[in-house]
Design a protein around this motif. Structure first.
Motif, PDB file in Angstrom:
ATOM      1  N   GLY A 154       1.016  -1.363  -0.150  1.00 19.03           N
ATOM      2  CA  GLY A 154      -0.110  -0.208  -0.062  1.00 19.03           C
ATOM      3  C   GLY A 154       0.795   1.188   0.037  1.00 19.03           C
ATOM      4  N   GLY A 155       1.957   1.168   0.587  1.00 15.72           N
ATOM      5  CA  GLY A 155       2.890   2.330   0.954  1.00 15.72           C
ATOM      6  C   GLY A 155       3.455   2.652  -0.712  1.00 15.72           C
ATOM      7  N   LEU A 156       4.040   1.596  -1.212  1.00 16.24           N
ATOM      8  CA  LEU A 156       4.627   1.745  -2.496  1.00 16.24           C
ATOM      9  C   LEU A 156       3.600   2.289  -3.517  1.00 16.24           C
ATOM     10  N   GLN A 157       2.120   1.792  -3.294  1.00 19.01           N
ATOM     11  CA  GLN A 157       1.180   2.323  -4.429  1.00 19.01           C
ATOM     12  C   GLN A 157       0.893   3.997  -4.109  1.00 19.01           C
ATOM     13  N   LEU A 158       0.805   4.246  -2.856  1.00 17.72           N
ATOM     14  CA  LEU A 158       0.857   5.539  -2.526  1.00 17.72           C
ATOM     15  C   LEU A 158       1.808   6.504  -3.093  1.00 17.72           C
ATOM     16  N   PHE A 159       3.276   5.830  -2.600  1.00 17.29           N
ATOM     17  CA  PHE A 159       4.431   6.643  -3.407  1.00 17.29           C
ATOM     18  C   PHE A 159       4.200   6.877  -4.691  1.00 17.29           C
ATOM     19  N   LEU A 160       4.160   5.778  -5.419  1.00 13.73           N
ATOM     20  CA  LEU A 160       4.149   5.878  -6.956  1.00 13.73           C
ATOM     21  C   LEU A 160       2.957   6.769  -7.662  1.00 13.73           C
ATOM     22  N   THR A 161       1.749   6.906  -6.789  1.00 10.83           N
ATOM     23  CA  THR A 161       0.848   7.514  -7.405  1.00 10.83           C
ATOM     24  C   THR A 161       0.438   8.918  -6.831  1.00 10.83           C
ATOM     25  N   ARG A 162       0.984   9.265  -5.787  1.00 17.17           N
ATOM     26  CA  ARG A 162       0.504  10.523  -4.714  1.00 17.17           C
ATOM     27  C   ARG A 162       1.971  11.327  -4.587  1.00 17.17           C
ATOM     28  N   THR A 163       3.150  10.687  -4.865  1.00 21.62           N
ATOM     29  CA  THR A 163       4.395  11.647  -4.711  1.00 21.62           C
ATOM     30  C   THR A 163       5.150  12.321  -6.209  1.00 21.62           C
ATOM     31  N   GLN A 164       5.606  13.187  -6.012  1.00 15.43           N
ATOM     32  CA  GLN A 164       6.071  13.904  -7.338  1.00 15.43           C
ATOM     33  C   GLN A 164       7.200  12.901  -7.750  1.00 15.43           C
ATOM     34  N   LEU A 165       8.092  12.266  -6.726  1.00 18.84           N
ATOM     35  CA  LEU A 165       9.173  11.383  -7.003  1.00 18.84           C
ATOM     36  C   LEU A 165       8.560  10.049  -7.685  1.00 18.84           C
ATOM     37  N   GLY A 166       7.476   9.483  -7.106  1.00 22.84           N
ATOM     38  CA  GLY A 166       6.962   8.622  -7.485  1.00 22.84           C
ATOM     39  C   GLY A 166       6.398   8.576  -8.945  1.00 22.84           C
ATOM     40  N   ARG A 167       5.904   9.684  -9.262  1.00 19.00           N
ATOM     41  CA  ARG A 167       5.355  10.070 -10.645  1.00 19.00           C
ATOM     42  C   ARG A 167       6.364   9.994 -11.694  1.00 19.00           C
ATOM     43  N   SER A 168       7.564  10.651 -11.100  1.00 18.90           N
ATOM     44  CA  SER A 168       8.832  10.630 -11.956  1.00 18.90           C
ATOM     45  C   SER A 168       9.266   9.614 -12.322  1.00 18.90           C
ATOM     46  N   ILE A 169       9.241   8.578 -11.243  1.00 21.92           N
ATOM     47  CA  ILE A 169       9.660   7.072 -11.529  1.00 21.92           C
ATOM     48  C   ILE A 169       8.812   6.563 -12.655  1.00 21.92           C
ATOM     49  N   ARG A 170       7.575   6.758 -12.300  1.00 15.64           N
ATOM     50  CA  ARG A 170       6.740   6.306 -13.521  1.00 15.64           C
ATOM     51  C   ARG A 170       6.772   6.749 -14.944  1.00 15.64           C
ATOM     52  N   ALA A 171       6.987   8.064 -14.758  1.00 13.26           N
ATOM     53  CA  ALA A 171       7.361   8.481 -16.093  1.00 13.26           C
ATOM     54  C   ALA A 171       8.420   8.108 -16.667  1.00 13.26           C
ATOM     55  N   THR A 172       9.559   7.737 -15.882  1.00 12.74           N
ATOM     56  CA  THR A 172      10.819   7.316 -16.446  1.00 12.74           C
ATOM     57  C   THR A 172      10.610   5.853 -16.954  1.00 12.74           C
ATOM     58  N   VAL A 182      10.768  16.924 -19.793  1.00 12.67           N
ATOM     59  CA  VAL A 182      10.181  17.845 -18.945  1.00 12.67           C
ATOM     60  C   VAL A 182      10.932  17.897 -17.468  1.00 12.67           C
ATOM     61  N   GLY A 183      12.209  17.566 -17.538  1.00 18.78           N
ATOM     62  CA  GLY A 183      13.133  17.757 -16.333  1.00 18.78           C
ATOM     63  C   GLY A 183      13.449  16.633 -15.554  1.00 18.78           C
ATOM     64  N   VAL A 184      12.857  15.453 -15.782  1.00 20.50           N
ATOM     65  CA  VAL A 184      13.051  14.321 -14.894  1.00 20.50           C
ATOM     66  C   VAL A 184      14.399  13.637 -15.182  1.00 20.50           C
ATOM     67  N   ASP A 185      15.202  13.514 -13.963  1.00 18.85           N
ATOM     68  CA  ASP A 185      16.602  12.851 -14.278  1.00 18.85           C
ATOM     69  C   ASP A 185      16.348  11.256 -14.230  1.00 18.85           C
ATOM     70  N   ALA A 186      16.509  10.609 -15.251  1.00 20.16           N
ATOM     71  CA  ALA A 186      16.161   9.358 -15.602  1.00 20.16           C
ATOM     72  C   ALA A 186      17.040   8.452 -14.744  1.00 20.16           C
ATOM     73  N   ARG A 187      18.173   8.682 -14.958  1.00 21.21           N
ATOM     74  CA  ARG A 187      19.284   7.944 -14.042  1.00 21.21           C
ATOM     75  C   ARG A 187      19.013   7.922 -12.557  1.00 21.21           C
ATOM     76  N   ARG A 188      18.544   9.141 -12.076  1.00 23.16           N
ATOM     77  CA  ARG A 188      18.228   9.183 -10.720  1.00 23.16           C
ATOM     78  C   ARG A 188      17.097   8.587 -10.121  1.00 23.16           C
ATOM     79  N   ALA A 189      16.010   8.555 -11.116  1.00 23.64           N
ATOM     80  CA  ALA A 189      14.865   7.957 -11.065  1.00 23.64           C
ATOM     81  C   ALA A 189      15.129   6.434 -10.607  1.00 23.64           C
ATOM     82  N   ASN A 190      15.858   5.921 -11.734  1.00 24.03           N
ATOM     83  CA  ASN A 190      15.905   4.647 -11.788  1.00 24.03           C
ATOM     84  C   ASN A 190      17.071   4.242 -10.616  1.00 24.03           C
TER      85      ASN A 190
END
Length: 298
Positions: A154-172, A182-190
Motif C-alpha cells: 500500500g505504501g509503494l502504491q501511494l508513493f508511486l501515485t501520490r508523490t512527485q518522486l513516484g510520478r517521476s519514476i513512473r514517467a521514466t 520535462v526535467g526528470v533525471d532518468a538516471r536518478r529516478a531509476n
C-alpha cells in the motif's frame, strides 16, 4: 478446512513480501532481477551477523541493514544494470543471474554450508500464536508478516501515485527520453527505484530468517516463489503481487492436504496453469506477455 485456508492466506503474506521487490523492479524498471533471492539471503545473513556477533535484535538490525540494501540497490543500478541495459533487454537478466552466482558463492565462502536462523534472536515471537474462534491458532509472526506485506504494498502504491518522486519514476518507466524533456533525471529516478526495491528485499530477507532456516544457497527457491507469485498476480502489479502470493500459498496448503509432496506441486501446478492461460489469451508468447504487462503499478 477453514484453518488451512487461514494459514494459506497468512503464508501468502510472506510470498507477497518476497515478491514485492521483484514485482516493483519489473513494473518501474522493466528488469527481471534473478539475484532477487540471493540478495534476500544476503540481508538475512547480515541481520544474523549483527545478532550473533553484536547482540543486536533483528528488528533493530534493520535500521542498519535497510540503508545498506538501499546503497547496494543504488550502486547496482548505476554500475551494473544501467550499463548492461545498453546491450539490450536480455543482458540485464544475464547480469543479475551472474550476480546471484557471485553472491551465493561469496556467502558460502564466508559462512560455510551450515544453516542459520534469526528465530533464536526474536524470543517467543517465532512460535507464539493467538487462538481464534473455532480453536484455530494463528502464528503472531505470520500475522505480522501479512500486515507488513499489506502496509508495504500500500505504501509503494501511494508513493508511486501520490508523490512527485513516484510520478517521476513512473514517467521514466514509460519513456525516459520524454521524461527527460520535462526535467526528470532518468538516471536518478531509476537509481532511487532500485534502492527502494532493495529495501523491500531487505525486509523480506529479515522475515525469511525469522520464519525458517537459510543457507548461502537458499536464494534460488525464494526467487522461484517470488517469480511464481508475481506471475500469478500479474507481472508488475503491486496489489496483484499480494493476490498472487495468497493464491500460491493456498495452492500449496491445499496441495499438502492431498499428498505429502503436494505442497510444492500444488503451487507449481497453479503457476503453470495461470502462465498457460495468460500466454494463450495474449497470443503473443512470453515476450508478448511481458510487453502486455502494465507499464506502471496500478
Amino acid at each position: 478446512m477453514s484453518n488451512q485456508i487461514i494459514q494459506g492466506v497468512l503464508l501468502g503474506g510472506y510470498y507477497a513480501l518476497i515478491a514485492c521487490g521483484l514485482s516493483f523492479m519489473f513494473s518501474v524498471m522493466r528488469i527481471i532481477n534473478l539475484a532477487h533471492g540471493s540478495l534476500a539471503v544476503f540481508a538475512a545473513f547480515a541481520l544474523w551477523l549483527l545478532a550473533s556477533r553484536f547482540h543486536i535484535s533483528p528488528f533493530l538490525g534493520l535500521l542498519i541493514v535497510l540503508p545498506l540494501m538501499a546503497a547496494i540497490g543504488w550502486a547496482l543500478q548505476r554500475f551494473l544494470l544501467e550499463r548492461s541495459a545498453r546491450g539490450g533487454a536480455l543482458l540485464p537478466i544475464l547480469t543479475t543471474f551472474g550476480l546471484a552466482i557471485v553472491i551465493d558463492n561469496l556467502l558460502f565462502q564466508q559462512f560455510g554450508a551450515n544453516t542459520r536462523s534469526l528465530a533464536p534472536f526474536i524470543g517467543s515471537l517465532s512460535y507464539d500464536s493467538w487462538e481464534w474462534p473455532g480453536s484455530i491458532y494463528v502464528g503472531k509472526l505470520a500475522v505480522i508478516m501479512f500486515a507488513t506485506a499489506v502496509i508495504l504494498l500500500g505504501g509503494l502504491q501511494l508513493f508511486l501515485t501520490r508523490t512527485q518522486l513516484g510520478r517521476s519514476i513512473r514517467a521514466t518507466s514509460e519513456d525516459p527520453d520524454t521524461a527527460g524533456l520535462v526535467g526528470v533525471d532518468a538516471r536518478r529516478a531509476n537509481a532511487i527505484a532500485a534502492a527502494i526495491a532493495m529495501v523491500t528485499v531487505g525486509i523480506a530477507g529479515a522475515f525469511l530468517g525469522m520464519r525458517a532456516t537459510f543457507d548461502p544457497y537458499a536464494g534460488a527457491p525464494q526467487l522461484l516463489f517470488a517469480f511464481e507469485a508475481a506471475v500469478i498476480g500479474g507481472a508488475g502489479s503491486l496489489w496483484g503481487t499480494l493476490l498472487g502470493g495468497i493464491v500460491l500459498a493456498l495452492a500449496q496448503t491445499l496441495g499438502a492436504q492431498v499428498h505429502p509432496q503436494g505442497f510444492l506441486i500444488g503451487g507449481h501446478v497453479v503457476f503453470l496453469l495461470v502462465l498457460f492461460v495468460r500466454l494463450s489469451t495474449s497470443g503473443l508468447g512470453l515476450r508478448g506477455l511481458l510487453r502486455l504487462a502494465p507499464r506502471s503499478a496500478p
